[in-house]
Design a protein around this motif. Structure first.
Motif, PDB file in Angstrom:
ATOM      1  N   ALA A 123      -0.276  -1.797  -1.789  1.00  0.00           N
ATOM      2  CA  ALA A 123      -1.301  -2.758  -1.380  1.00  0.00           C
ATOM      3  C   ALA A 123      -2.423  -2.835  -2.429  1.00  0.00           C
ATOM      4  O   ALA A 123      -2.932  -3.929  -2.731  1.00  0.00           O
ATOM      5  CB  ALA A 123      -1.879  -2.372  -0.019  1.00  0.00           C
ATOM      6  N   ASN A 124      -2.802  -1.710  -2.999  1.00  0.00           N
ATOM      7  CA  ASN A 124      -3.837  -1.719  -4.028  1.00  0.00           C
ATOM      8  C   ASN A 124      -3.388  -2.462  -5.278  1.00  0.00           C
ATOM      9  O   ASN A 124      -4.185  -3.182  -5.904  1.00  0.00           O
ATOM     10  CB  ASN A 124      -4.246  -0.285  -4.377  1.00  0.00           C
ATOM     11  N   LYS A 125      -2.133  -2.299  -5.653  1.00  0.00           N
ATOM     12  CA  LYS A 125      -1.615  -3.006  -6.823  1.00  0.00           C
ATOM     13  C   LYS A 125      -1.567  -4.509  -6.582  1.00  0.00           C
ATOM     14  O   LYS A 125      -1.883  -5.316  -7.472  1.00  0.00           O
ATOM     15  CB  LYS A 125      -0.228  -2.470  -7.201  1.00  0.00           C
ATOM     16  N   ILE A 135      -2.334  -9.919   2.557  1.00  0.00           N
ATOM     17  CA  ILE A 135      -1.425  -8.770   2.528  1.00  0.00           C
ATOM     18  C   ILE A 135      -1.177  -8.315   3.960  1.00  0.00           C
ATOM     19  O   ILE A 135      -2.123  -8.027   4.700  1.00  0.00           O
ATOM     20  CB  ILE A 135      -2.019  -7.604   1.707  1.00  0.00           C
ATOM     21  N   ILE A 136       0.094  -8.248   4.328  1.00  0.00           N
ATOM     22  CA  ILE A 136       0.515  -7.741   5.639  1.00  0.00           C
ATOM     23  C   ILE A 136       1.258  -6.433   5.409  1.00  0.00           C
ATOM     24  O   ILE A 136       2.176  -6.382   4.588  1.00  0.00           O
ATOM     25  CB  ILE A 136       1.450  -8.730   6.366  1.00  0.00           C
ATOM     26  N   ILE A 137       0.886  -5.374   6.101  1.00  0.00           N
ATOM     27  CA  ILE A 137       1.610  -4.106   5.980  1.00  0.00           C
ATOM     28  C   ILE A 137       2.353  -3.828   7.281  1.00  0.00           C
ATOM     29  O   ILE A 137       1.882  -4.159   8.370  1.00  0.00           O
ATOM     30  CB  ILE A 137       0.675  -2.929   5.608  1.00  0.00           C
ATOM     31  N   SER A 138       3.538  -3.243   7.144  1.00  0.00           N
ATOM     32  CA  SER A 138       4.357  -2.980   8.335  1.00  0.00           C
ATOM     33  C   SER A 138       5.346  -1.877   8.012  1.00  0.00           C
ATOM     34  O   SER A 138       5.256  -1.226   6.973  1.00  0.00           O
ATOM     35  CB  SER A 138       5.086  -4.265   8.761  1.00  0.00           C
ATOM     36  N   GLY A 139       6.325  -1.674   8.894  1.00  0.00           N
ATOM     37  CA  GLY A 139       7.277  -0.588   8.721  1.00  0.00           C
ATOM     38  C   GLY A 139       6.756   0.684   9.358  1.00  0.00           C
ATOM     39  O   GLY A 139       5.620   0.770   9.804  1.00  0.00           O
ATOM     40  N   ILE A 140       7.582   1.712   9.365  1.00  0.00           N
ATOM     41  CA  ILE A 140       7.257   2.911  10.137  1.00  0.00           C
ATOM     42  C   ILE A 140       6.049   3.662   9.573  1.00  0.00           C
ATOM     43  O   ILE A 140       5.263   4.256  10.323  1.00  0.00           O
ATOM     44  CB  ILE A 140       8.492   3.838  10.244  1.00  0.00           C
ATOM     45  N   GLU A 141       5.856   3.650   8.244  1.00  0.00           N
ATOM     46  CA  GLU A 141       4.692   4.332   7.679  1.00  0.00           C
ATOM     47  C   GLU A 141       3.400   3.706   8.179  1.00  0.00           C
ATOM     48  O   GLU A 141       2.457   4.407   8.563  1.00  0.00           O
ATOM     49  CB  GLU A 141       4.739   4.299   6.155  1.00  0.00           C
ATOM     50  N   ASP A 164      -7.655   2.401   4.823  1.00  0.00           N
ATOM     51  CA  ASP A 164      -7.452   2.872   3.453  1.00  0.00           C
ATOM     52  C   ASP A 164      -6.802   1.829   2.549  1.00  0.00           C
ATOM     53  O   ASP A 164      -7.015   1.831   1.338  1.00  0.00           O
ATOM     54  CB  ASP A 164      -6.585   4.141   3.450  1.00  0.00           C
ATOM     55  N   ALA A 165      -5.970   0.985   3.117  1.00  0.00           N
ATOM     56  CA  ALA A 165      -5.247  -0.018   2.325  1.00  0.00           C
ATOM     57  C   ALA A 165      -5.976  -1.362   2.383  1.00  0.00           C
ATOM     58  O   ALA A 165      -6.455  -1.760   3.451  1.00  0.00           O
ATOM     59  CB  ALA A 165      -3.821  -0.174   2.862  1.00  0.00           C
ATOM     60  N   PRO A 166      -6.054  -2.092   1.275  1.00  0.00           N
ATOM     61  CA  PRO A 166      -6.728  -3.389   1.261  1.00  0.00           C
ATOM     62  C   PRO A 166      -5.847  -4.496   1.842  1.00  0.00           C
ATOM     63  O   PRO A 166      -5.555  -5.497   1.177  1.00  0.00           O
ATOM     64  CB  PRO A 166      -7.007  -3.610  -0.227  1.00  0.00           C
ATOM     65  N   ALA A 167      -5.426  -4.299   3.079  1.00  0.00           N
ATOM     66  CA  ALA A 167      -4.542  -5.266   3.744  1.00  0.00           C
ATOM     67  C   ALA A 167      -5.321  -6.025   4.804  1.00  0.00           C
ATOM     68  O   ALA A 167      -6.359  -5.565   5.297  1.00  0.00           O
ATOM     69  CB  ALA A 167      -3.358  -4.538   4.373  1.00  0.00           C
TER      70      ALA A 167
END
Length: 607
Positions: A123-125, A135-141, A164-167
């Motif tokens: 996400a930072n990159k 930015i959408i974050i998903s998955g088990i993590e 913590d993530a820029p999402a």
């Protein structure tokens, strides 16, 4: 080998072959790109494609610069980021904090292709390269780290991954409904900041904006103890865990709010479960069941599932150490028989299919078609579990549909064997001897996987696993049936060491039990605390949040090493640790040459 154009594009060259200049969604995954329904990125990618969105995949990008992240340009709608099928810290490290020697989700099993805390790094990159693209974050993590959580690898409570993530948005759970709704609304012109009313997402806002929204005063949400509270006070951590657990329900769950130092984390209630038709449609997408042809080595995780069939989702097991409840949920959704048979027929047309379907099921094989009359109106119960301490009387468990499915699969031309490769819940299987009989006659390849996990009643109670008498009843029926049908088939038992509640004395008793019953197994997993499980909550706090009782937690490397060694008492290299364990438990009667002894002597290790 399938044409490269059959896969979702991964390079500019592949985009050009489709005459695409830009895509709508770019999925970034920490796994190798495998187009198979057991891989989350493939499912989401194919689903978006079906809904007429242009999708591309960036798999295992190098993270020391932004080059791999800019290869395909910016998407029209958003980047979707996942660490892959497992938490990146679990993928990269053993429970003893040693780097793993193999990554099953990477070509050739090679390690080092995904970073620690992959979602945050990716996400930072992306933010560095395209600061204005959602930015959408998903998955088990992401799903299991959505609130402040205990992190085993840093031995501290970490902030929500969304802090913590820029999402912009975190999708928790399996994510299909949320992903399509987000993509559809963004393509219709909605701003990402306006999509805060979607079930099954976590979003964040400034403290100032949160106060203006007045959610808590309007009783629209439940406030969790803050990040600072749960970091500094284990009782507050227990309180937060209970509230989160009680609101996993997609029907009765409430909006949950947790304050962080610079932001407010808001979880909407869980997304509804898919319908039978939706689940059918999902698994009927045109998966190639292959890894991308750019890889010169196979992806090990594909092999055991390539010719498997997922028949249902969800798990009613409720095991303390398992994250399925927090991710897939506790309600079973099953596919139609027609859809399952169609998938099986399609397998027979694949060139490398040898006639064997090596897995039929879901998280476990024999929960297919299970229902509860309460689910439709109220969702799963908060005050009791479906299978622990005994199966609930409200469960509609009938093996008729399971057996019909297995029989119909056996009839398909080109299918020679149908194996239950996922393992079974023996506490369900023991309720119907006919099911065990048919399993033994047709669906076991000589060995059946079962997971008693432990043989100490005190420990299995904390694990929320069945009591020993249930397991022994199953073993008795299994052996009796195999004897009657003149087959030599065996149980492969999975055990766990170092789980909260287990003392060295408990493990000595378990090793003695294994020895007496001739149940020795190499399949021993050391407990790894992963976010949002009950076992991890107990590991961190030393207290069971539902009973308030203190629980012994094996924390030192030495105690954990002794516990694991006791289960592998046949290995001479373990004998020094076993001797120390037997001495600590005051059980040196198990050292010697009699039939009951675990070890005969101790070989002194060379210095």
């Amino acid at each position: 080998m399938s044409s490269i154009n059959s896969f979702l594009p991964t390079t500019k060259h592949e985009l050009k072959k489709r005459s695409w200049n830009q895509v709508d969604v770019i999925i970034i995954t920490g796994d190798a790109y495998v187009d198979h329904p057991s891989f989350g990125a493939a499912i989401i990618g194919r689903l978006l494609e079906k809904n007429n969105f242009k999708v591309a995949i960036i798999s295992q990008p190098k993270w020391n610069n932004i080059n791999d992240f800019t290869e395909l340009g910016a998407p029209n709608l958003f980047f979707a980021i996942t660490a892959g099928n497992t938490d990146s810290m679990v993928s990269n490290y053993t429970p003893n904090f040693r780097p793993r020697k193999k990554d099953s989700y990477s070509p050739g099993g090679n390690v080092g292709l995904r970073p620690d805390r992959a979602v945050i790094v990716y996400a930072n990159k992306v933010k560095e390269a395209y600061p204005n693209t959602p930015i959408i974050i998903s998955g088990i993590e992401s799903s299991l780290r959505r609130f402040a959580h205990y992190d085993y690898w840093s031995n501290r409570v970490r902030k929500s991954i969304l802090a913590d993530a820029p999402a912009d948005i975190l999708i928790y759970g399996m994510g299909e409904l949320q992903t399509i709704e987000i993509a559809t609304k963004l393509s219709a012109g909605y701003n990402i900041s306006s999509l805060s009313d979607i079930d099954g997402i976590v979003w964040k806002c400034s403290i100032k904006k949160w106060k203006e929204m007045n959610f808590l005063e309007q009783n629209k949400a439940i406030e969790l103890p803050s990040y600072q509270d749960v970091s500094n006070d284990k009782k507050k951590f227990l309180k937060a865990f209970k509230i989160i657990h009680e609101n996993q329900n997609p029907i009765m769950g409430k909006v949950l709010v947790q304050k962080h130092p610079k932001t407010i984390i808001i979880q909407n209630k869980p997304a509804r479960v898919l319908t039978e038709n939706e689940l059918d449609s999902l698994y009927e997408l045109p998966f190639l069941r292959a890894s991308h042809p750019s890889y010169d080595k196979p992806v090990p995780a594909l092999e055991p599932v390539k010719f498997s069939i997922t028949t249902h989702r969800g798990c009613i097991g409720g095991c303390s150490f398992c994250s399925i409840n927090a991710h897939q949920g506790r309600m079973i959704v099953s596919r139609s028989l027609k859809s399952i048979l169609n998938e099986a027929s399609s397998l027979t047309k694949m060139k490398d299919f040898k006639g064997i379907i090596n897995g039929v099921g879901g998280p476990t094989s024999n929960m297919y078609s299970i229902k509860c009359p309460k689910w439709a109106k109220d969702g799963p119960c908060n005050n009791k579990l479906c299978l622990f301490p005994v199966p609930c009387k409200n469960l509609e468990y009938d093996t008729t549909k399971i057996l019909e499915m297995l029989r119909e699969l056996r009839k398909i031309e080109g299918v020679s064997k149908v194996f239950v490769g996922y393992g079974i819940r023996y506490d369900l299987a023991v309720l119907d001897e006919n099911y065990i009989k048919e399993l033994c006659e047709h669906h076991i390849s000589g060995q059946l996987l079962v997971a008693p996990e432990h043989y100490s009643e005190k420990v299995t109670k904390i694990m929320r696993k069945p009591s020993n008498d249930v397991f022994e009843s199953f073993v008795e029926k299994f052996n009796e049936i195999n004897k009657n049908i003149n087959k030599k088939q065996f149980l492969i038992t999975y055990l766990m060491s170092g789980h909260p509640g287990c003392t060295i004395e408990d493990m000595v008793n378990t090793a003695e039990y294994i020895h007496e019953k001739n149940r020795y197994t190499e399949q021993v997993q050391e407990f790894t605390p992963t976010p949002m499980t009950l076992s991890t909550c107990i590991y961190h706090t030393g207290i069971d949040p539902f009973t308030g009782k203190e629980v012994h937690v094996p924390r030192s490397n030495k105690e954990k090493r002794i516990q694991r060694a006791l289960l592998h008492y046949k290995n001479p290299r373990n004998h020094q640790y076993i001797y120390e364990g037997l001495k600590a438990a005051k059980r040196l009667d198990l050292v010697g040459n009699s039939w009951k002894c675990l070890i005969s002597r101790v070989n002194k290790r060379k210095k």
